[in-house]
Design a protein around this motif. Structure first.
Motif, PDB file in Angstrom:
ATOM      1  N   THR A   1       5.732   3.185  -8.158  1.00 53.75           N
ATOM      2  CA  THR A   1       4.371   3.262  -8.725  1.00 53.75           C
ATOM      3  C   THR A   1       4.374   3.998 -10.053  1.00 53.75           C
ATOM      4  O   THR A   1       3.745   3.548 -11.020  1.00 53.75           O
ATOM      5  CB  THR A   1       3.436   3.974  -7.743  1.00 53.75           C
ATOM      6  OG1 THR A   1       3.395   3.231  -6.521  1.00 53.75           O
ATOM      7  CG2 THR A   1       2.024   4.097  -8.289  1.00 53.75           C
ATOM      8  N   LEU A   2       5.078   5.105 -10.112  1.00 55.64           N
ATOM      9  CA  LEU A   2       5.093   5.903 -11.340  1.00 55.64           C
ATOM     10  C   LEU A   2       5.735   5.139 -12.496  1.00 55.64           C
ATOM     11  O   LEU A   2       5.249   5.182 -13.629  1.00 55.64           O
ATOM     12  CB  LEU A   2       5.843   7.217 -11.103  1.00 55.64           C
ATOM     13  CG  LEU A   2       5.135   8.229 -10.200  1.00 55.64           C
ATOM     14  CD1 LEU A   2       6.012   9.437  -9.962  1.00 55.64           C
ATOM     15  CD2 LEU A   2       3.815   8.661 -10.811  1.00 55.64           C
TER      16      LEU A   2
ATOM     17  N   PHE B   1      -1.885   3.818   2.982  1.00 54.52           N
ATOM     18  CA  PHE B   1      -2.581   3.373   1.783  1.00 54.52           C
ATOM     19  C   PHE B   1      -1.746   2.415   0.930  1.00 54.52           C
ATOM     20  O   PHE B   1      -1.941   2.306  -0.274  1.00 54.52           O
ATOM     21  CB  PHE B   1      -2.972   4.597   0.926  1.00 54.52           C
ATOM     22  CG  PHE B   1      -3.944   5.506   1.609  1.00 54.52           C
ATOM     23  CD1 PHE B   1      -3.533   6.758   2.069  1.00 54.52           C
ATOM     24  CD2 PHE B   1      -5.254   5.136   1.807  1.00 54.52           C
ATOM     25  CE1 PHE B   1      -4.419   7.612   2.705  1.00 54.52           C
ATOM     26  CE2 PHE B   1      -6.152   5.979   2.445  1.00 54.52           C
ATOM     27  CZ  PHE B   1      -5.727   7.218   2.898  1.00 54.52           C
ATOM     28  N   TYR B   2      -0.831   1.724   1.563  1.00 55.00           N
ATOM     29  CA  TYR B   2       0.096   0.847   0.823  1.00 55.00           C
ATOM     30  C   TYR B   2      -0.652  -0.149  -0.067  1.00 55.00           C
ATOM     31  O   TYR B   2      -0.341  -0.285  -1.257  1.00 55.00           O
ATOM     32  CB  TYR B   2       1.003   0.116   1.813  1.00 55.00           C
ATOM     33  CG  TYR B   2       1.867  -0.931   1.156  1.00 55.00           C
ATOM     34  CD1 TYR B   2       1.543  -2.291   1.204  1.00 55.00           C
ATOM     35  CD2 TYR B   2       3.018  -0.560   0.453  1.00 55.00           C
ATOM     36  CE1 TYR B   2       2.333  -3.239   0.582  1.00 55.00           C
ATOM     37  CE2 TYR B   2       3.811  -1.504  -0.160  1.00 55.00           C
ATOM     38  CZ  TYR B   2       3.468  -2.842  -0.089  1.00 55.00           C
ATOM     39  OH  TYR B   2       4.250  -3.787  -0.707  1.00 55.00           O
ATOM     40  N   HIS B   3      -1.628  -0.844   0.494  1.00 55.43           N
ATOM     41  CA  HIS B   3      -2.319  -1.882  -0.283  1.00 55.43           C
ATOM     42  C   HIS B   3      -3.120  -1.277  -1.428  1.00 55.43           C
ATOM     43  O   HIS B   3      -3.204  -1.876  -2.511  1.00 55.43           O
ATOM     44  CB  HIS B   3      -3.215  -2.707   0.637  1.00 55.43           C
ATOM     45  CG  HIS B   3      -2.429  -3.508   1.628  1.00 55.43           C
ATOM     46  ND1 HIS B   3      -1.644  -4.583   1.261  1.00 55.43           N
ATOM     47  CD2 HIS B   3      -2.271  -3.359   2.961  1.00 55.43           C
ATOM     48  CE1 HIS B   3      -1.035  -5.079   2.347  1.00 55.43           C
ATOM     49  NE2 HIS B   3      -1.407  -4.356   3.372  1.00 55.43           N
TER      50      HIS B   3
ATOM     51  N   ILE C   1      -3.743   0.031  -7.259  1.00 56.87           N
ATOM     52  CA  ILE C   1      -3.808   1.020  -8.338  1.00 56.87           C
ATOM     53  C   ILE C   1      -2.663   0.817  -9.324  1.00 56.87           C
ATOM     54  O   ILE C   1      -2.819   0.998 -10.525  1.00 56.87           O
ATOM     55  CB  ILE C   1      -3.722   2.463  -7.763  1.00 56.87           C
ATOM     56  CG1 ILE C   1      -5.033   2.859  -7.096  1.00 56.87           C
ATOM     57  CG2 ILE C   1      -3.382   3.482  -8.832  1.00 56.87           C
ATOM     58  CD1 ILE C   1      -4.971   4.211  -6.428  1.00 56.87           C
ATOM     59  N   THR C   2      -1.526   0.433  -8.797  1.00 56.46           N
ATOM     60  CA  THR C   2      -0.340   0.283  -9.654  1.00 56.46           C
ATOM     61  C   THR C   2      -0.535  -0.854 -10.649  1.00 56.46           C
ATOM     62  O   THR C   2      -0.205  -0.726 -11.833  1.00 56.46           O
ATOM     63  CB  THR C   2       0.907   0.015  -8.791  1.00 56.46           C
ATOM     64  OG1 THR C   2       1.052   1.072  -7.852  1.00 56.46           O
ATOM     65  CG2 THR C   2       2.165  -0.086  -9.637  1.00 56.46           C
ATOM     66  N   PHE C   3      -1.089  -1.979 -10.187  1.00 54.77           N
ATOM     67  CA  PHE C   3      -1.102  -3.162 -11.041  1.00 54.77           C
ATOM     68  C   PHE C   3      -2.412  -3.413 -11.780  1.00 54.77           C
ATOM     69  O   PHE C   3      -2.395  -3.901 -12.898  1.00 54.77           O
ATOM     70  CB  PHE C   3      -0.731  -4.404 -10.210  1.00 54.77           C
ATOM     71  CG  PHE C   3       0.716  -4.425  -9.835  1.00 54.77           C
ATOM     72  CD1 PHE C   3       1.140  -4.040  -8.582  1.00 54.77           C
ATOM     73  CD2 PHE C   3       1.673  -4.784 -10.776  1.00 54.77           C
ATOM     74  CE1 PHE C   3       2.491  -4.039  -8.254  1.00 54.77           C
ATOM     75  CE2 PHE C   3       3.025  -4.783 -10.455  1.00 54.77           C
ATOM     76  CZ  PHE C   3       3.428  -4.413  -9.187  1.00 54.77           C
TER      77      PHE C   3
ATOM     78  N   LEU D   1      -6.563  10.305  -6.695  1.00 57.29           N
ATOM     79  CA  LEU D   1      -6.478  11.701  -6.239  1.00 57.29           C
ATOM     80  C   LEU D   1      -5.418  11.835  -5.147  1.00 57.29           C
ATOM     81  O   LEU D   1      -4.593  12.760  -5.161  1.00 57.29           O
ATOM     82  CB  LEU D   1      -7.842  12.121  -5.697  1.00 57.29           C
ATOM     83  CG  LEU D   1      -8.118  13.614  -5.584  1.00 57.29           C
ATOM     84  CD1 LEU D   1      -8.340  14.179  -6.978  1.00 57.29           C
ATOM     85  CD2 LEU D   1      -9.373  13.853  -4.750  1.00 57.29           C
ATOM     86  N   ILE D   2      -5.456  10.899  -4.213  1.00 58.18           N
ATOM     87  CA  ILE D   2      -4.473  10.917  -3.112  1.00 58.18           C
ATOM     88  C   ILE D   2      -3.071  10.741  -3.681  1.00 58.18           C
ATOM     89  O   ILE D   2      -2.126  11.437  -3.290  1.00 58.18           O
ATOM     90  CB  ILE D   2      -4.785   9.811  -2.083  1.00 58.18           C
ATOM     91  CG1 ILE D   2      -6.096  10.129  -1.363  1.00 58.18           C
ATOM     92  CG2 ILE D   2      -3.658   9.670  -1.065  1.00 58.18           C
ATOM     93  CD1 ILE D   2      -6.641   8.987  -0.534  1.00 58.18           C
ATOM     94  N   LEU D   3      -2.935   9.820  -4.611  1.00 58.76           N
ATOM     95  CA  LEU D   3      -1.626   9.557  -5.222  1.00 58.76           C
ATOM     96  C   LEU D   3      -1.115  10.798  -5.956  1.00 58.76           C
ATOM     97  O   LEU D   3       0.046  11.188  -5.821  1.00 58.76           O
ATOM     98  CB  LEU D   3      -1.757   8.386  -6.196  1.00 58.76           C
ATOM     99  CG  LEU D   3      -0.459   7.777  -6.706  1.00 58.76           C
ATOM    100  CD1 LEU D   3       0.314   7.132  -5.579  1.00 58.76           C
ATOM    101  CD2 LEU D   3      -0.766   6.737  -7.790  1.00 58.76           C
ATOM    102  N   ALA D   4      -2.019  11.429  -6.718  1.00 61.11           N
ATOM    103  CA  ALA D   4      -1.634  12.620  -7.490  1.00 61.11           C
ATOM    104  C   ALA D   4      -1.179  13.744  -6.565  1.00 61.11           C
ATOM    105  O   ALA D   4      -0.167  14.412  -6.824  1.00 61.11           O
ATOM    106  CB  ALA D   4      -2.810  13.095  -8.345  1.00 61.11           C
TER     107      ALA D   4
END
Lengths: 282, 172
Positions: free
Chosen positions: A37-38, A162-164, A169-171, A188-191
């Protein structure tokens, strides 16, 4: 070869070696999950930036003589991760500039605080160990292993649940927002998850080399696979194998653990690049 | 072909933990000293290091890599009480330090980590046959000592050291 195996059998009698292998592979697993993702969001250097923030927090915790610096390091790193990843398009200081400012600023201030307030008899050695992680992973206590295990499990669960949303968010974050999904909450969750991974990963490779742990497995997988799921699975595989190999090589050859893991990651990247070229020509 | 590679990778991810289990000793929680000694005997006989293998030690740091030595010495200094009574063999750089309060010299074996930025030391005390400075080498000479990890009380403080019966080094 027989000598190497005998030596490994001897080394694995020591609990700290087993702890290092368990924790190292768990950390590698978590960092590779988020690395894809990053890299795709062009945030490859966030590992570096956040690790420098963590270093600064460690310096403050040391100056305050906190028994467990995790209580300060984790919240500070999470807050900075949220600021960096959730600032959005309207911020006055954009992503890479904000990252650079935070990165060098916290590193410099951290070292300054350690120099002025630390009572350590070997400050340079302590700083070197924190930055490069030469033997940090081999000096973990049982509590550290459990803590790393729990945090790693948390990261894996978050990623699976939260995979989907992480995929979206990634794309295409804008499309996600336009369809009414709360992209800010997922950011926020990703961060927060990234911050946890960075803090835990500092034990393995040190603050300066964390980006390698995040970037190389993802880039290696992208040489061969094209789908998000395939890249993620392959990235996990590469990261875990390289981390395990790196730890084994470092304890056998007497090399720094962090640098050895990164060297193996680089070798893995070159190997996958070659495989990718062969497949594309075929 | 990519699907095949992916399937293969997933298969490996499942198989590897089971394959690694015999090496890591996971699931075998018996702290079996005999197993440790057997492993050392196998290693010593393989390397031909028979001159030292005749004298069994609980922790032989002289046959380990620098990374392992530094990590184990760190554990010894962090949890000294769990190593009391154990025999240790250790190689490192000799260093003597004078302490004016007690008007005495203290002898140490120093070990560097793989980055060479950190050093750790273990104090050792030799028998009365060794008299300082004549029977001791210059500072930073590579030495090997074998002895029992012990403790003593001085000025109300507990100190840990290796009660060494043997010190070996090469004279320059």
């Amino acid at each position: 070869m027989h000598e190497i195996i005998d030596k490994l059998v001897l080394y694995f009698q020591f609990p700290f070696v087993r702890y290092a292998m368990i924790t190292g592979t768990l950390i590698a697993l978590c960092s590779s999950l988020l690395g894809v993702t990053l890299v795709l969001k062009r945030f490859s250097f966030i590992g570096d930036g956040l690790s420098h923030v963590a270093f600064g927090a460690i310096a403050i915790a040391t100056a305050m003589n906190l028994t467990n610096n995790l209580f300060l390091v984790l919240p500070v790193t999470i807050i900075c991760a949220i600021i960096l990843l959730c600032s959005g398009q309207n911020s006055k200081i954009k992503g890479d500039a904000a990252l650079a400012m935070l990165s060098v600023g916290t590193l410099a201030i951290g070292y300054l605080i350690l120099n002025v307030f630390s009572s350590s008899s070997n400050l340079a050695g302590d700083v070197c160990t924190t930055l490069f992680g030469s033997t940090s992973i081999l000096t973990l206590s049982m509590t550290d292993v459990w803590l790393s295990g729990i945090l790693s499990a948390l990261v894996v669960v978050v990623f699976l649940v939260f995979y989907h949303k992480i995929f979206a968010i990634t794309f295409d974050e804008d499309f996600m927002t336009a369809t009414g999904v709360k992209s800010k909450a997922y950011n926020l969750i990703l961060a927060t998850t990234i911050a946890i991974v960075i803090v835990v990963a500092m034990n393995l490779v040190g603050a300066l080399l964390i980006s390698a742990l995040v970037i190389f497995p993802a880039l290696s997988a992208m040489r061969v696979f094209k789908s998000f799921r395939a890249v993620t699975i392959c990235s996990v595989f590469v990261s875990v194998i390289c981390a395990a190999l790196g730890i084994l090589i470092s304890i056998l050859a007497g090399t720094p653990v962090g640098s050895t893991i990164v060297a193996v990651d680089i070798a893995g990247f070159l190997l996958f690049s070659l495989v990718g070229k062969i497949i594309s020509r075929g | 072909m990519k699907k095949t590679i992916l399937k293969f990778l997933i298969l490996c991810l499942v198989i590897i933990p089971f394959a690694v289990q015999p090496i890591t000793g996971c699931g075998n929680d018996n702290h079996n000293e005999n197993r440790n000694e057997e492993a050392k005997e196998v290693f010593d006989s393989t390397t031909g290091n028979n001159s030292k293998s005749a004298r069994e030690v609980d922790i032989d740091l002289s046959i380990m890599s620098r990374t392992m030595i530094f990590a184990e010495v760190n554990n010894i200094t962090s949890n000294p009480e769990s190593y009391l009574g154990k025999s240790i063999r250790l190689k490192g750089s000799y260093f003597a330090a004078y302490y004016d309060v007690t008007d005495d010299y203290y002898h140490f074996v120093l070990i560097e980590d793989a980055d060479s930025c950190c050093q750790q030391g273990l104090e050792f005390i030799l028998g009365d046959d060794y008299i300082f400075p004549g029977d001791f080498p210059p500072d930073m000479t590579e030495i090997e000592i074998t002895g029992i990890y012990s403790s003593y009380l001085e000025s109300g403080q507990t100190y840990y050291y290796i009660a060494a019966d043997v010190m070996q080094y090469t004279e320059e």
